[in-house]
Design an enzyme around this catalytic site. Sequence first.
Site, PDB file in Angstrom:
ATOM      1  N   ASP A  37      13.758   2.985  -1.868  1.00 15.23           N
ATOM      2  CA  ASP A  37      12.744   3.945  -1.424  1.00 15.23           C
ATOM      3  C   ASP A  37      12.447   3.689   0.056  1.00 15.23           C
ATOM      4  O   ASP A  37      11.524   2.967   0.405  1.00 15.23           O
ATOM      5  CB  ASP A  37      11.487   3.776  -2.283  1.00 15.23           C
ATOM      6  CG  ASP A  37      10.429   4.830  -1.993  1.00 15.23           C
ATOM      7  OD1 ASP A  37      10.607   5.615  -1.048  1.00 15.23           O
ATOM      8  OD2 ASP A  37       9.414   4.859  -2.713  1.00 15.23           O
ATOM      9  N   HIS A  38      13.264   4.288   0.928  1.00 18.13           N
ATOM     10  CA  HIS A  38      13.163   4.064   2.371  1.00 18.13           C
ATOM     11  C   HIS A  38      12.820   5.351   3.106  1.00 18.13           C
ATOM     12  O   HIS A  38      13.227   6.437   2.691  1.00 18.13           O
ATOM     13  CB  HIS A  38      14.480   3.523   2.922  1.00 18.13           C
ATOM     14  CG  HIS A  38      14.583   2.034   2.891  1.00 18.13           C
ATOM     15  ND1 HIS A  38      15.032   1.295   3.959  1.00 18.13           N
ATOM     16  CD2 HIS A  38      14.292   1.141   1.920  1.00 18.13           C
ATOM     17  CE1 HIS A  38      15.008   0.010   3.648  1.00 18.13           C
ATOM     18  NE2 HIS A  38      14.573  -0.107   2.416  1.00 18.13           N
ATOM     19  N   THR A 105       6.063  -5.546  -1.361  1.00 12.24           N
ATOM     20  CA  THR A 105       5.264  -5.507  -0.143  1.00 12.24           C
ATOM     21  C   THR A 105       5.990  -4.858   1.024  1.00 12.24           C
ATOM     22  O   THR A 105       5.427  -4.764   2.115  1.00 12.24           O
ATOM     23  CB  THR A 105       4.804  -6.920   0.257  1.00 12.24           C
ATOM     24  OG1 THR A 105       5.946  -7.770   0.361  1.00 12.24           O
ATOM     25  CG2 THR A 105       3.845  -7.485  -0.786  1.00 12.24           C
ATOM     26  N   GLY A 106       7.217  -4.411   0.837  1.00  9.52           N
ATOM     27  CA  GLY A 106       7.870  -3.543   1.799  1.00  9.52           C
ATOM     28  C   GLY A 106       8.362  -4.206   3.068  1.00  9.52           C
ATOM     29  O   GLY A 106       8.376  -5.431   3.213  1.00  9.52           O
ATOM     30  N   GLU A 107       8.771  -3.351   4.001  1.00 13.85           N
ATOM     31  CA  GLU A 107       9.279  -3.791   5.294  1.00 13.85           C
ATOM     32  C   GLU A 107       8.624  -2.956   6.396  1.00 13.85           C
ATOM     33  O   GLU A 107       8.325  -1.779   6.201  1.00 13.85           O
ATOM     34  CB  GLU A 107      10.805  -3.609   5.402  1.00 13.85           C
ATOM     35  CG  GLU A 107      11.598  -4.200   4.270  1.00 13.85           C
ATOM     36  CD  GLU A 107      11.832  -3.206   3.144  1.00 13.85           C
ATOM     37  OE1 GLU A 107      11.559  -1.990   3.325  1.00 13.85           O
ATOM     38  OE2 GLU A 107      12.268  -3.646   2.082  1.00 13.85           O
ATOM     39  N   ASN A 110       9.896   0.691   7.308  1.00 17.87           N
ATOM     40  CA  ASN A 110       9.443   1.915   6.661  1.00 17.87           C
ATOM     41  C   ASN A 110       7.946   2.159   6.780  1.00 17.87           C
ATOM     42  O   ASN A 110       7.487   3.298   6.784  1.00 17.87           O
ATOM     43  CB  ASN A 110       9.817   1.882   5.174  1.00 17.87           C
ATOM     44  CG  ASN A 110      11.304   1.737   4.975  1.00 17.87           C
ATOM     45  OD1 ASN A 110      12.069   2.619   5.330  1.00 17.87           O
ATOM     46  ND2 ASN A 110      11.722   0.607   4.420  1.00 17.87           N
ATOM     47  N   GLY A 175      10.097 -15.014  -2.754  1.00 17.05           N
ATOM     48  CA  GLY A 175       9.795 -16.435  -2.664  1.00 17.05           C
ATOM     49  C   GLY A 175       8.744 -16.823  -3.683  1.00 17.05           C
ATOM     50  O   GLY A 175       8.221 -15.986  -4.424  1.00 17.05           O
TER      51      GLY A 175
END
Length: 338
Positions: A37-38, A105-107, A110, A175
Amino acid sequence: MVEIGYKLFTESHSAPELVKNARLAEDAGFSFLSISDHYLPWIPNHGRAGFAWCTIGAVSQATSRARVSTGVTCPLIRYHPAIIAQAAATAANLMPGRFELGLGTGENLNEHVTGGIFPTSEPLRLGMLREAVKIIRTLWKGGTQDYYGAYYTVDNAQIFELPEVLPPIRISAQGPMAAEVAGEIGDALIHFEQKPEEVVETFRASGGEGKSCMIETVVCYAGSEEEAKRTAYEWFPMAANKGELNWVVPTPAHFEQLQQMVTPEDVAKNVLCGPDPQKIIEKVGKLVDMGYDSVLLHQVGPEQERFINLAHDVILPEFGIKPPRPESGGRMVIGPAR
């Protein structure tokens, strides 16, 4: 028995291609499909980044058996959690019992596009994710809901089209810190193969015991190892980036600059490259031994149909999925485990 899924990579393939590949993957015997989902592709060379939620609607009608999940959606900045609650409820209505909401938590890549500030602090992002999941679950209870939190506000909101069975929420963790949160707030885990053993153990120790654990592994099947390395470098150089670079770099142009700092050999250290399907089979087996009950195969590059055929003919039968019966008219028919 392990379930094996197929990755729908929106950054590299058009929406019509993704729908076609979803149907082929289901026919081949893949148990589930996961769609990225970008808003932007990772690198300009990808050249795609269609709206995942429109594609999910099309996939829901092009398939009938495979489960479909977002892999993953970030409900922090670009999307308000209330919008994701509505979108996921609609998707679940389109394919009853087959939709799963994957959240993370995405990047920055985006999330910055709508003008919001992407937090570099992982604890802060995880705090926002906690609140987002709380809002989604609150709205899924039905009725008019208000919410006034540290990060989000919901004012007189109601989802009028709730599914009979709510979709599970699968939380992404790269992580141990995120794995703890995933165990606490999620119905299941998805990991992208950075610290597979540590993450699954932490998830289980933090409330995830008995919950599904999925892992995505990236492969590049090609006619030769050198061809596969070149393709992986061209299509998935992000695999070689270290630390948190993939989370904080803001644009495809920056990722293209990072690509110049790595080599095909660097990428191949994190992408299984070559023509031997036995190595993929062995890799899946190792991940299952670590405790993952679902393995998502992400084939990078243009050879999607070729890989799907390989999976049907060679890889999936090793895990109890029967090849198609000739009388099935070209549709794959799943049989009992061997």
